[in-house]
Design a protein around this motif. Structure first.
Motif, mmCIF file in Angstrom:
data_model
loop_
_atom_site.group_PDB
_atom_site.id
_atom_site.type_symbol
_atom_site.label_atom_id
_atom_site.label_comp_id
_atom_site.label_asym_id
_atom_site.label_seq_id
_atom_site.Cartn_x
_atom_site.Cartn_y
_atom_site.Cartn_z
ATOM 1 N N ALA A 13 0.839 -1.204 0.000
ATOM 2 C CA ALA A 13 0.000 0.000 0.000
ATOM 3 C C ALA A 13 0.871 1.250 0.000
ATOM 4 O O ALA A 13 0.572 2.230 -0.693
ATOM 5 C CB ALA A 13 -0.933 -0.002 1.205
ATOM 6 N N GLY A 14 1.961 1.227 0.738
ATOM 7 C CA GLY A 14 2.857 2.374 0.789
ATOM 8 C C GLY A 14 3.615 2.574 -0.510
ATOM 9 O O GLY A 14 3.819 3.702 -0.959
ATOM 10 N N MET A 15 4.054 1.478 -1.141
ATOM 11 C CA MET A 15 4.817 1.565 -2.375
ATOM 12 C C MET A 15 3.967 2.053 -3.542
ATOM 13 O O MET A 15 4.439 2.806 -4.381
ATOM 14 C CB MET A 15 5.348 0.183 -2.761
ATOM 15 N N LEU A 16 2.725 1.609 -3.593
ATOM 16 C CA LEU A 16 1.871 1.923 -4.730
ATOM 17 C C LEU A 16 1.001 3.150 -4.492
ATOM 18 O O LEU A 16 0.352 3.628 -5.408
ATOM 19 C CB LEU A 16 0.989 0.717 -5.072
ATOM 20 N N ALA A 24 -3.209 6.222 -0.729
ATOM 21 C CA ALA A 24 -2.887 4.863 -0.287
ATOM 22 C C ALA A 24 -4.039 4.202 0.453
ATOM 23 O O ALA A 24 -4.037 2.989 0.636
ATOM 24 C CB ALA A 24 -1.646 4.881 0.606
ATOM 25 N N ILE A 25 -5.040 4.968 0.850
ATOM 26 C CA ILE A 25 -6.150 4.396 1.618
ATOM 27 C C ILE A 25 -6.910 3.336 0.826
ATOM 28 O O ILE A 25 -7.189 2.265 1.361
ATOM 29 C CB ILE A 25 -7.087 5.504 2.148
ATOM 30 N N LEU A 122 -9.621 7.766 -4.992
ATOM 31 C CA LEU A 122 -10.413 8.247 -3.855
ATOM 32 C C LEU A 122 -11.898 8.265 -4.184
ATOM 33 O O LEU A 122 -12.728 7.932 -3.332
ATOM 34 C CB LEU A 122 -9.951 9.646 -3.440
ATOM 35 N N GLY A 123 -12.238 8.633 -5.409
ATOM 36 C CA GLY A 123 -13.643 8.617 -5.817
ATOM 37 C C GLY A 123 -14.235 7.218 -5.784
ATOM 38 O O GLY A 123 -15.372 7.026 -5.349
ATOM 39 N N ALA A 124 -13.466 6.229 -6.248
ATOM 40 C CA ALA A 124 -13.945 4.847 -6.227
ATOM 41 C C ALA A 124 -14.163 4.366 -4.790
ATOM 42 O O ALA A 124 -15.168 3.708 -4.492
ATOM 43 C CB ALA A 124 -12.949 3.935 -6.943
#
Length: 186
Positions: A13-16, A24-25, A122-124
């Motif tokens: 999650a941090g890398m991508l 990253a959320i 974020l929208g998704a």
């Protein structure tokens, strides 16, 4: 093995999660809820809401709590380290490259492309939470809370943390009223 899973989940999650903590959320959600099934959507959204009310980077707050919940102190340490390491590595590498090639069109295009990609992610995630809140609150209540939230944050300029605290307090009083009604009905 659980520490390794925690490390890998939050490292991925941090890398991508290029673009900051908020981008990253959705990746963290995928790892925590869908891949490893450490919690459900409702738990994740509660943690997200609480993390938004507290000061500091959202990724480290969320990863620390989730790591703690899954495997205690060492789980928290694995999650936080896995969340921070990619940021440090990528900051050093990407900023060095961006600084060296900042006059190149491909670097300028890459920098401009990050914003809409993070917005779509974020929208998704937001749409997914809206659909899920329909099940717990119903469409009418969900739309009312959504519209009021947009008005309060965008038009009135109130900080989202204040809105979240207000909604948490309202939910607490709402549940207390329901409990009081149940006690009276008994």
């Amino acid at each position: 093995m659980v520490y390794w899973d925690i490390f890998i989940a939050f490292f991925r999650a941090g890398m991508l999660g290029y673009g900051g903590g908020l981008s990253a959320i959705p990746l963290m959600h995928r790892e925590v809820v869908e891949n490893y099934k450490w919690m459900n959507d409702e738990d994740f959204s509660d943690i997200l809401a609480l993390a938004n009310t507290l000061p500091g980077p959202i990724n480290t707050k969320m990863s620390g709590y989730i790591g703690w919940r899954v495997a205690g102190f060492w789980g928290m340490m694995c999650a936080v380290i896995a969340t921070v390491i990619p940021t440090v590595i990528l900051m050093i590498i990407l900023l060095t490259v961006l600084h060296a090639y900042n006059d190149k069109p491909w670097v300028q295009g890459m920098s401009r492309a990050v914003v809409p990609i993070a917005g779509v992610m974020l929208g998704a995630l937001t749409w997914d939470f809206i659909k899920k809140s329909k099940n717990s609150m119903g469409w009418i209540s969900t739309i009312i809370v959504l519209v009021i939230s947009i008005i309060i944050m965008q038009i009135l300029g109130l900080h989202p943390a204040i809105l979240i605290v207000g909604l948490l307090v309202a939910a607490l009083f709402s549940r207390q009223k329901q409990k009081d009604k149940q006690v009276k009905a008994s």
